[in-house]
Design an enzyme around this catalytic site. Structure first.
Site, short mmCIF file in Angstrom:
data_model
loop_
_atom_site.label_atom_id
_atom_site.label_comp_id
_atom_site.label_asym_id
_atom_site.label_seq_id
_atom_site.Cartn_x
_atom_site.Cartn_y
_atom_site.Cartn_z
N ASP A 15 0.84 -1.18 0.05
CA ASP A 15 0.12 0.00 0.22
C ASP A 15 1.22 1.11 0.06
O ASP A 15 0.83 2.56 0.29
CB ASP A 15 -0.60 0.57 1.61
CG ASP A 15 -2.35 -0.15 1.04
OD1 ASP A 15 -2.53 -0.98 0.17
OD2 ASP A 15 -3.09 -0.51 2.09
N CYS A 70 -19.00 5.03 -0.87
CA CYS A 70 -18.20 3.84 -0.25
C CYS A 70 -18.24 4.62 1.33
O CYS A 70 -17.69 5.75 1.42
CB CYS A 70 -16.90 3.57 -0.50
SG CYS A 70 -16.68 1.73 0.08
N CYS A 89 -20.63 -12.21 1.34
CA CYS A 89 -19.99 -12.65 0.16
C CYS A 89 -20.31 -14.16 0.29
O CYS A 89 -19.47 -14.86 1.66
CB CYS A 89 -18.99 -12.22 -0.17
SG CYS A 89 -18.33 -13.30 -1.55
S1 SF4 Z 1 -19.75 -13.99 -4.73
FE1 SF4 Z 1 -20.84 -12.43 -5.25
S2 SF4 Z 1 -20.31 -11.17 -2.83
FE2 SF4 Z 1 -19.18 -12.02 -3.70
S3 SF4 Z 1 -17.68 -10.85 -4.52
FE3 SF4 Z 1 -18.37 -12.32 -6.09
S4 SF4 Z 1 -20.86 -11.64 -6.20
FE4 SF4 Z 1 -19.90 -10.24 -5.00
S1 SF4 Z 2 -20.44 -2.11 1.41
FE1 SF4 Z 2 -18.78 -2.30 0.43
S2 SF4 Z 2 -18.77 -0.71 -1.80
FE2 SF4 Z 2 -20.81 -0.35 0.47
S3 SF4 Z 2 -20.51 1.30 1.51
FE3 SF4 Z 2 -19.46 -0.52 2.43
S4 SF4 Z 2 -17.25 -0.72 2.10
FE4 SF4 Z 2 -18.23 0.51 0.63
#
Ligand code: SF4
Ligand code: SF4
Length: 323
Positions: free
Chosen positions: A140, A220, A254
């Site tokens: 970073d 965000c 996810c």
């Molecule tokens: S698997 Fe689904 S939730 Fe995870 S990053 Fe991909 S689209 Fe998003």
């Molecule tokens: S869910 Fe992901 S893209 Fe949406 S505000 Fe939170 S960190 Fe940002």
């Protein structure tokens, strides 16, 4: 055995680098050929043109370096990418009302130092074996497209939430890059396994994921609570609560993270229990010294007392008004 430019060296050294990186504690290691980026730079230009980087001017200013790793190390031939799992299970006290939420990556020690130290050891040991080898470490700290190199080196793929996902740990990994001036054996780039899933886009409370693989930073929570230095727009801040430093929503939903997250073996990432059990009221009464004591080891210290209190006050006051 490590004869510079020899095929035997390339194979042996590559194998040694992979093994040693794992011994140093990295969860994954991959190697990519260092070359100017192609389609990825067109996407970067398009993203910047649409001003999705908000006020992160440094992304524009250093974009040429991002496109070609030779800007960072003219002799670069290989890019070693490492990933370090930082996931820890939440250990929150059930009785706390009005708890603030802090992004998981900040629960333990600042990853910059942890990843850099391991990469420094790796580079020093490589240079002991191949004294001619030049190297540069990036955590970073330099304009390089880490996520692209993570994908190219087979570490993981860039998901629709724009984060790197690994098949073994989900997206709960820190990335580090080591540029080397020697040829190595290269890994196969990772395929994308998001499929038809769109859970991250659907879950984002501010609709910052404006399309698959497209983040509008100016919406965000992570951008506003970490990078942005002005006054947080009120109409957006109402949707931030209770996130006061970063946001994990698009990771928590996810399916790869739900299924494959595993606890880190890196002791410095174990959570600071005080930090993850703070309420808005606790922080309202903080002095700068209280902030330092609690956040000294966490990456939160990077934004400073004033910005952290700005977040808590802006988000907490709106929360109280709306409840
Ligand atoms: S698997 Fe689904 S939730 Fe995870 S990053 Fe991909 S689209 Fe998003
Ligand atoms: S869910 Fe992901 S893209 Fe949406 S505000 Fe939170 S960190 Fe940002």
């Amino acid at each position: 055995m490590y004869l510079l430019n020899g095929r035997a060296m390339s194979s042996d050294l590559s194998q040694w680098v992979r093994t040693r990186a794992r011994e140093l504690g990295f969860s994954k290691v991959g190697i990519a050929r260092a070359e100017p980026l192609g389609i990825e730079t067109e996407r970067l230009e398009w993203w910047l043109h649409n001003r999705f980087h908000a006020y992160m001017k440094w992304m524009e200013e250093k974009k040429e370096a991002r496109k070609n790793p030779q800007y960072l190390l003219p002799s670069v031939k290989s890019i070693v990418c490492v990933a370090l799992n930082y996931y820890t299970e939440p250990q929150e006290s059930a009785h706390i009302n009005n708890r603030v939420k802090i992004s998981r990556y900040a629960w333990g020690a600042d990853y910059h130092g942890v990843v850099k130290k391991k990469l420094r050891t790796l580079l020093t040991e490589i240079q002991t074996r191949v004294p001619e080898c030049q190297g540069r470490i990036c955590v970073d700290s330099a304009p390089i497209m880490e996520k692209v190199w993570a994908q190219r080196s087979g570490i993981g793929w860039i998901g629709k939430n724009t984060l790197v996902l690994t098949r073994e740990y989900g997206s709960w990994v820190f990335l580090g890059i080591l540029l080397l001036s020697v040829e190595l054996e290269y890994d196969v780039p990772m395929s994308n396994y998001c499929g038809t899933c769109r859970r991250c886009l659907e879950a984002c409370p501010t609709q910052a994921l404006v399309n698959e693989y497209v983040l509008d930073a100016s919406r965000c929570i992570a951008y506003f609570t970490i990078e942005f230095q002005g006054e947080i727009p009120r109409e957006l801040a109402t949707q931030f609560t209770p996130w006061v430093y970063g946001c994990d929503i698009c990771q928590e939903v996810c399916p790869w993270n739900k299924k494959f997250a595993k606890s880190t073996t890196e002791p410095s990432f174990l959570p600071n229990h005080t930090l993850i059990n703070l309420s808005f009221c606790d922080i309202y009464s903080w002095t700068e010294e209280d902030y330092r004591k609690c956040c000294n080891k966490s990456p939160i210290k990077r934004i400073g007392y004033k910005q952290f209190i700005r977040n808590v006050t802006a988000i907490g006051q709106l929360k109280n008004k709306n409840t």
